[in-house]
Design a protein around this motif. Sequence first.
Motif, PDB file in Angstrom:
ATOM      1  N   MET A   1      27.403  24.378  35.510  1.00  0.00           N
ATOM      2  CA  MET A   1      28.689  24.895  35.970  1.00  0.00           C
ATOM      3  C   MET A   1      28.477  25.733  37.229  1.00  0.00           C
ATOM      4  N   THR A   2      29.278  25.496  38.211  1.00  0.00           N
ATOM      5  CA  THR A   2      29.226  26.321  39.407  1.00  0.00           C
ATOM      6  C   THR A   2      30.193  27.489  39.265  1.00  0.00           C
ATOM      7  N   PRO A   3      29.725  28.691  39.525  1.00  0.00           N
ATOM      8  CA  PRO A   3      30.587  29.867  39.363  1.00  0.00           C
ATOM      9  C   PRO A   3      31.484  30.130  40.569  1.00  0.00           C
ATOM     10  N   ALA A   4      31.472  29.253  41.550  1.00  0.00           N
ATOM     11  CA  ALA A   4      32.226  29.504  42.781  1.00  0.00           C
ATOM     12  C   ALA A   4      33.721  29.667  42.531  1.00  0.00           C
ATOM     13  N   LEU A   5      34.315  28.800  41.718  1.00  0.00           N
ATOM     14  CA  LEU A   5      35.756  28.881  41.477  1.00  0.00           C
ATOM     15  C   LEU A   5      36.152  30.164  40.742  1.00  0.00           C
ATOM     16  N   PRO A   6      35.491  30.521  39.628  1.00  0.00           N
ATOM     17  CA  PRO A   6      35.873  31.787  38.985  1.00  0.00           C
ATOM     18  C   PRO A   6      35.644  32.995  39.887  1.00  0.00           C
ATOM     19  N   LEU A   7      34.585  32.969  40.679  1.00  0.00           N
ATOM     20  CA  LEU A   7      34.335  34.087  41.595  1.00  0.00           C
ATOM     21  C   LEU A   7      35.414  34.158  42.675  1.00  0.00           C
ATOM     22  N   ALA A   8      35.831  33.005  43.187  1.00  0.00           N
ATOM     23  CA  ALA A   8      36.895  32.994  44.196  1.00  0.00           C
ATOM     24  C   ALA A   8      38.204  33.512  43.606  1.00  0.00           C
ATOM     25  N   VAL A   9      38.518  33.100  42.376  1.00  0.00           N
ATOM     26  CA  VAL A   9      39.745  33.570  41.727  1.00  0.00           C
ATOM     27  C   VAL A   9      39.685  35.086  41.530  1.00  0.00           C
ATOM     28  N   LEU A  10      38.552  35.583  41.028  1.00  0.00           N
ATOM     29  CA  LEU A  10      38.411  37.043  40.861  1.00  0.00           C
ATOM     30  C   LEU A  10      38.547  37.771  42.193  1.00  0.00           C
ATOM     31  N   GLY A  11      37.933  37.213  43.228  1.00  0.00           N
ATOM     32  CA  GLY A  11      38.024  37.836  44.551  1.00  0.00           C
ATOM     33  C   GLY A  11      39.442  37.874  45.084  1.00  0.00           C
ATOM     34  N   LEU A  12      40.190  36.796  44.883  1.00  0.00           N
ATOM     35  CA  LEU A  12      41.568  36.748  45.379  1.00  0.00           C
ATOM     36  C   LEU A  12      42.497  37.658  44.570  1.00  0.00           C
ATOM     37  N   VAL A  13      42.303  37.713  43.259  1.00  0.00           N
ATOM     38  CA  VAL A  13      43.101  38.636  42.437  1.00  0.00           C
ATOM     39  C   VAL A  13      42.787  40.076  42.831  1.00  0.00           C
ATOM     40  N   ASP A  14      41.510  40.371  43.030  1.00  0.00           N
ATOM     41  CA  ASP A  14      41.125  41.712  43.473  1.00  0.00           C
ATOM     42  C   ASP A  14      41.746  42.031  44.834  1.00  0.00           C
ATOM     43  N   ALA A  15      41.792  41.047  45.719  1.00  0.00           N
ATOM     44  CA  ALA A  15      42.389  41.259  47.043  1.00  0.00           C
ATOM     45  C   ALA A  15      43.872  41.584  46.934  1.00  0.00           C
ATOM     46  N   ALA A  16      44.574  40.907  46.028  1.00  0.00           N
ATOM     47  CA  ALA A  16      46.002  41.200  45.839  1.00  0.00           C
ATOM     48  C   ALA A  16      46.184  42.627  45.325  1.00  0.00           C
ATOM     49  N   PHE A  17      45.366  43.030  44.365  1.00  0.00           N
ATOM     50  CA  PHE A  17      45.432  44.414  43.879  1.00  0.00           C
ATOM     51  C   PHE A  17      45.057  45.410  44.980  1.00  0.00           C
ATOM     52  N   TYR A  72      20.476  25.252  45.863  1.00  0.00           N
ATOM     53  CA  TYR A  72      21.789  25.178  45.216  1.00  0.00           C
ATOM     54  C   TYR A  72      21.702  25.697  43.785  1.00  0.00           C
ATOM     55  N   ALA A  73      20.669  25.289  43.065  1.00  0.00           N
ATOM     56  CA  ALA A  73      20.482  25.749  41.679  1.00  0.00           C
ATOM     57  C   ALA A  73      20.279  27.262  41.645  1.00  0.00           C
ATOM     58  N   ALA A  74      19.513  27.791  42.595  1.00  0.00           N
ATOM     59  CA  ALA A  74      19.302  29.243  42.647  1.00  0.00           C
ATOM     60  C   ALA A  74      20.603  29.972  42.956  1.00  0.00           C
ATOM     61  N   LEU A  75      21.385  29.432  43.880  1.00  0.00           N
ATOM     62  CA  LEU A  75      22.675  30.054  44.198  1.00  0.00           C
ATOM     63  C   LEU A  75      23.619  29.997  42.992  1.00  0.00           C
ATOM     64  N   ALA A  76      23.596  28.894  42.261  1.00  0.00           N
ATOM     65  CA  ALA A  76      24.440  28.779  41.065  1.00  0.00           C
ATOM     66  C   ALA A  76      23.994  29.781  40.000  1.00  0.00           C
ATOM     67  N   ASP A  77      22.671  29.896  39.793  1.00  0.00           N
ATOM     68  CA  ASP A  77      22.161  30.879  38.828  1.00  0.00           C
ATOM     69  C   ASP A  77      22.533  32.296  39.251  1.00  0.00           C
ATOM     70  N   GLY A  78      22.351  32.577  40.527  1.00  0.00           N
ATOM     71  CA  GLY A  78      22.715  33.903  41.033  1.00  0.00           C
ATOM     72  C   GLY A  78      24.209  34.160  40.927  1.00  0.00           C
ATOM     73  N   GLY A  79      25.004  33.116  41.132  1.00  0.00           N
ATOM     74  CA  GLY A  79      26.455  33.253  41.006  1.00  0.00           C
ATOM     75  C   GLY A  79      26.868  33.615  39.590  1.00  0.00           C
ATOM     76  N   ILE A  80      26.200  33.027  38.619  1.00  0.00           N
ATOM     77  CA  ILE A  80      26.498  33.370  37.226  1.00  0.00           C
ATOM     78  C   ILE A  80      26.088  34.808  36.946  1.00  0.00           C
ATOM     79  N   GLY A  81      24.925  35.209  37.462  1.00  0.00           N
ATOM     80  CA  GLY A  81      24.498  36.602  37.313  1.00  0.00           C
ATOM     81  C   GLY A  81      25.449  37.573  38.002  1.00  0.00           C
ATOM     82  N   TYR A  82      26.048  37.142  39.084  1.00  0.00           N
ATOM     83  CA  TYR A  82      27.024  37.952  39.821  1.00  0.00           C
ATOM     84  C   TYR A  82      28.350  38.014  39.063  1.00  0.00           C
ATOM     85  N   LEU A  83      28.715  36.897  38.443  1.00  0.00           N
ATOM     86  CA  LEU A  83      29.993  36.789  37.753  1.00  0.00           C
ATOM     87  C   LEU A  83      30.056  37.635  36.480  1.00  0.00           C
ATOM     88  N   LEU A  84      28.986  37.691  35.736  1.00  0.00           N
ATOM     89  CA  LEU A  84      29.023  38.371  34.434  1.00  0.00           C
ATOM     90  C   LEU A  84      29.434  39.845  34.527  1.00  0.00           C
TER      91      LEU A  84
END
Length: 176
Positions: A1-17, A72-84
């Motif tokens: 799973m790529t964490p890019a979409l959930p991270l983008a959604v969190l970033g955009l919701v945070d931007a609105a707030f 790409y795999a490292a970025l995906a792993d790091g993205g999950i670590g960033y997302l949690l």
Amino acid sequence: MTPALPLAVLGLVDAAFSGFRAYAGRDARIRKHRAVVRSALRGLAVGAVLLLAPALTAGGVLLTAADRARTYAALADGGIGYLLPLALYAAAVLLSLAAYFILPFRASTLAMVIGLGPLTLLRPLAVGIACLGALADGGGRASLLVGAVAGAAVLCVEPIVHRRWYADVLHHRPGQ
């Protein structure tokens, strides 16, 4: 799973707030629904532009990598670590917001004071912990770089919106 979409959604919701926070407290009108929506949309727009920076950074990291699949795999792993950590932070914010909207007036005010107030102040710390999570989860320096750029982007939304649209509101005097 790529964490890019959930991270983008969190970033955009945070931007609105962030857009809302840049506006909050600057208008004494009772009916200010339009202004609140406008401020959130301004934050969303600024955030959408600023969140291009980590996307471009990740793209640049991938384009310059010797082994793109491993990077790409490292970025995906790091993205999950960033997302949690950010997901935990977002859950705490949502819990405070739910308490604010559901509880009676005094209890909702308390939820605001002991929940949302301190959580707003802890945003930079949450971003810092997320960066460490990206590094610790196997993302390496590339994920740390992308995470730091993303963190800087989301933390810059509120000051940019404030400076662009609301800074002069504090200095405006009627009749001038």
